[in-house]
Every structure is written in structure tokens, then in C-alpha cells.
Design an enzyme around this catalytic site. Structure first.
Site, short mmCIF file in Angstrom:
data_model
loop_
_atom_site.label_atom_id
_atom_site.label_comp_id
_atom_site.label_asym_id
_atom_site.label_seq_id
_atom_site.Cartn_x
_atom_site.Cartn_y
_atom_site.Cartn_z
CE1 TYR A 53 -66.70 45.95 -48.62
CE2 TYR A 53 -66.12 45.75 -50.93
CZ TYR A 53 -65.79 46.13 -49.65
OH TYR A 53 -64.56 46.69 -49.41
N PRO A 221 -60.77 56.87 -52.98
CG PRO A 221 -60.57 56.33 -55.25
CD PRO A 221 -61.13 55.81 -53.95
CG LEU A 222 -62.78 60.15 -56.66
CD1 LEU A 222 -63.83 59.91 -57.73
CD2 LEU A 222 -61.87 61.32 -57.05
N GLY A 224 -65.47 59.67 -50.87
CA GLY A 224 -66.93 59.64 -50.86
C GLY A 224 -67.58 60.60 -51.82
N GLY A 225 -66.87 60.96 -52.90
CA GLY A 225 -67.42 61.87 -53.90
C GLY A 225 -67.04 63.31 -53.71
CG LEU A 226 -65.30 66.63 -50.37
CD1 LEU A 226 -66.56 67.51 -50.41
CD2 LEU A 226 -64.70 66.60 -48.97
CG LEU A 227 -61.23 64.70 -52.97
CD1 LEU A 227 -60.05 63.78 -52.69
CD2 LEU A 227 -60.79 66.16 -52.91
#
Length: 344
Positions: A53, A221-222, A224-227
Site C-alpha cells: 500500500y 464500502p462506500l 470509492g466515495g460514490l456512496l
């Protein structure tokens, strides 16, 4: 902050896990250290990282130093945790490409032992709480990998192990091998990409983990920020673009718009709704979020305190079509950091 037991490990982890995939890029090292401190102060005790990472070219973006000038996410995390190591449950991984040599990858005894030693050095710690096989390795029998994990657990360098991006059949096989060989390295967690937008894990992996008491730890879980907030669509870099992939297809944007509509109707922030739904799913223990600022961290962490009622959960579940069969990597394995690097 809410906590739950991870699989059969007996160890309790926060229901929100701090992801570090882009540490050193966004957030930069200084903001990353502030995020780690804020996460601990907020009750988050679960942090996810990996040996690849942060400082690989796939993470490059305008405004950030090139890969050759960046520290690894593990190095940044180790520095941020000085004096607070005992407060944290650290998960890291190996199998990604770590050098130019033919053996600088995979899940062989040679590579795993070397990468554990390197991770311990970078993290400035004597032990790793949870160690994942980052992806399946077609060149190494799973029994070989589990046996070296067992040796490292007995040496006190690892506390527990998990599988990342492995299909349900591999999780079941690992449990069978560990039981048959009386190993202490039976996986307690399965890390997988999972969100309201991407529910592939529900077809096979989810039921298997629920049956065998293996915790699911979703990354992205989001999505990539879309949610999290539709304003992400106005960013220069968002979603899988952070890792060199295309942007969001129209179908995903349309689903996110429906989540946003429901969230507004219920008077809740969008990211709270998306994360609360995910945390309600069978076998899901903790969701890995990847904030780029302390403010984003606080917004994500607040989701652990939100409980949606049955009607709300059903409304969200109905937004997506039944997921397709689980797809996993095969062949020669990843030629760059796997999608396990992709977090919210």
C-alpha cells in the site's frame, strides 16, 4: 463506537476499520498521522494495511510525490502508532509484487516469512494481529501457506490469519486444511470488495462465512466515495480512478442517486445510510473506510451508531439487482496491487 468479535478469534474490533491504501498520496503523510490519531481517539481500534500500500506507481496522481519518493503506508502507520500500539488491532497482508525478483510475490514460505519480517519492521511492532493472504496464489498449495502462518503464530509474530479476495470454496478449503492438520491458522476473517453497489460477495462468500463463523470485512464500502456524497463526481480523482481504473459507469451513479434520495428522505447523511446497511448484512464484522481527511473520518465513523429499521434496510436492498456469481483472480495472480488496495 460499537465493537464485535472477529470470527472465532475472541478479539473485539471496532465496526469501522481505518483503511490505509492511499496513505502518503491522499492523505499526505502528515494528514495520515492526524487521521490515525483521530481514529484512535474516536474509538476505532481496527486498522487495515498491506505490504504494497501507498508507494507503488499505481497510486500515482497529480499533486502527490512519485512512488519512488513515497514511504509505504505501513511505515507511515508505524510512525503514527508510536506509544499507542497496544490500543490497536493491526491487519496487514502479502502477495502483491514487492520487488523485481521472480520470488518477490506470492504466498510461498520464503516470501511470506520475508514479508512478515518486513512488515514488522515498517510497522515498528513485534506482532501482527491479523495477517491476510492478499489474493489466491495458484503456484503455492494453500496448505503450504497455512502451515507457514501456523509457524508464525507459534512464534508470536502473528495472532490470527485471514483471506482477502478469496472465493467461498477457498475459505472452506482453508478451514478444512487447518482442521485436518490441526493448525492454529484457520482463517477468522475474509476481506472482500462489498457495498450497496457491489454485492457479488453475497452469492457464495457471504453464506459460507455465516455458516463457518468467519467474519466478512468489506473494503470499498462506500464504493470509492460514490456512496458518501455525490459531490465526489466533481473530483478530479475518485473511485477506482485512484488506482488507474475507469470512473463510475452510469448504472452505478443512478443507484447512488437513489441512495442519496432515500437518505435525504430519512434525514441522514448518505455515507451513514450506506455503511449502516452494510454493517447489518450477515457475517459482516467491520467496514474498511479510507478517509482522506480527519473530517471524512468523523463522518464515516458516525455510521457505527446508526441503526436502520427493517423497512429502511429493505428499501436499500431492493435498489440493486441480484448479484452475479462470485468472480476471483486466477492464472498468474495480480500484476499490480490487487483490488484489495481499493478502499472507500
Amino acid at each position: 463506537m460499537e465493537y464485535t468479535v472477529l470470527g472465532r478469534s475472541g478479539m473485539r474490533v471496532s465496526r469501522i476499520c481505518l483503511g490505509t491504501a492511499t496513505f502518503g498520496v491522499a492523505p499526505d503523510p502528515q494528514e495520515a498521522e492526524r487521521i490515525v490519531s483521530a481514529a484512535l481517539d474516536h474509538g476505532i481500534n481496527f486498522i487495515d494495511t498491506a505490504d504494497v500500500y501507498g508507494n507503488m506507481p499505481v497510486f500515482d496522481r497529480i499533486g502527490a510525490p512519485p512512488a519512488v519518493e513515497r514511504e509505504s503506508a505501513e511505515t507511515i502507520l508505524g510512525r503514527a502508532l508510536r506509544g499507542r500500539r497496544d490500543e490497536v488491532f493491526i491487519a496487514t497482508k502479502s502477495n502483491g509484487i514487492t520487488g523485481s525478483g521472480v520470488n518477490d510475490r506470492g504466498l510461498s514460505r520464503r516470501h511470506v516469512i520475508r514479508q512478515v519480517e518486513e512488515s514488522l519492521r515498517r510497522l515498528e511492532t513485534d506482532w501482527i494481529d491479523l495477517y491476510y493472504a492478499h489474493d489466491p496464489d495458484p503456484d503455492t498449495p494453500l496448505a503450504e501457506t497455512l502451515q507457514v502462518y501456523d509457524d508464525l503464530i507459534r512464534q508470536g509474530k502473528l495472532r490470527a490469519v485471514g483471506l482477502s479476495n478469496h472465493p467461498a470454496c477457498k475459505v472452506a478449503q482453508a478451514l478444512w486444511i487447518a482442521d485436518d492438520l490441526r493448525l492454529s491458522s484457520a482463517p477468522v476473517a475474509a476481506e472482500v470488495k462489498y457495498s450497496l453497489v457491489d454485492r457479488v460477495a453475497e452469492r457464495e462468500l457471504g453464506p459460507a462465512c455465516a455458516e463457518f463463523d468467519v467474519s466478512i470485512v468489506p473494503y470499498a464500502p462506500l464504493h470509492g466515495g460514490l456512496l458518501a456524497d455525490l459531490s465526489v463526481l466533481d473530483r478530479d480523482v475518485s473511485g477506482d480512478q485512484r488506482f488507474g481504473a475507469p470512473g463510475f459507469p452510469p448504472s452505478e451513479v443512478a443507484l447512488a442517486q437513489e441512495v442519496d434520495r432515500l437518505a435525504r428522505e430519512w434525514g441522514l447523511p448518505m455515507q451513514q445510510v450506506a455503511l449502516a446497511w452494510l454493517l447489518s448484512r450477515p457475517a459482516v464484522a467491520s467496514a474498511i473506510v479510507g478517509p482522506e481527511s480527519v473530517e471524512e473520518l468523523y463522518a464515516d465513523a458516525s455510521a457505527a451508531d446508526v441503526l436502520l429499521d427493517v423497512e429502511q434496510l429493505d428499501a436499500l436492498t431492493a435498489l440493486a439487482e441480484e448479484p452475479p456469481a462470485f468472480h476471483h483472480r486466477a492464472g498468474d495472480g495480480p500484476q499490480q496491487p490487487s483490488s484489495a488496495s481499493i478502499q472507500s
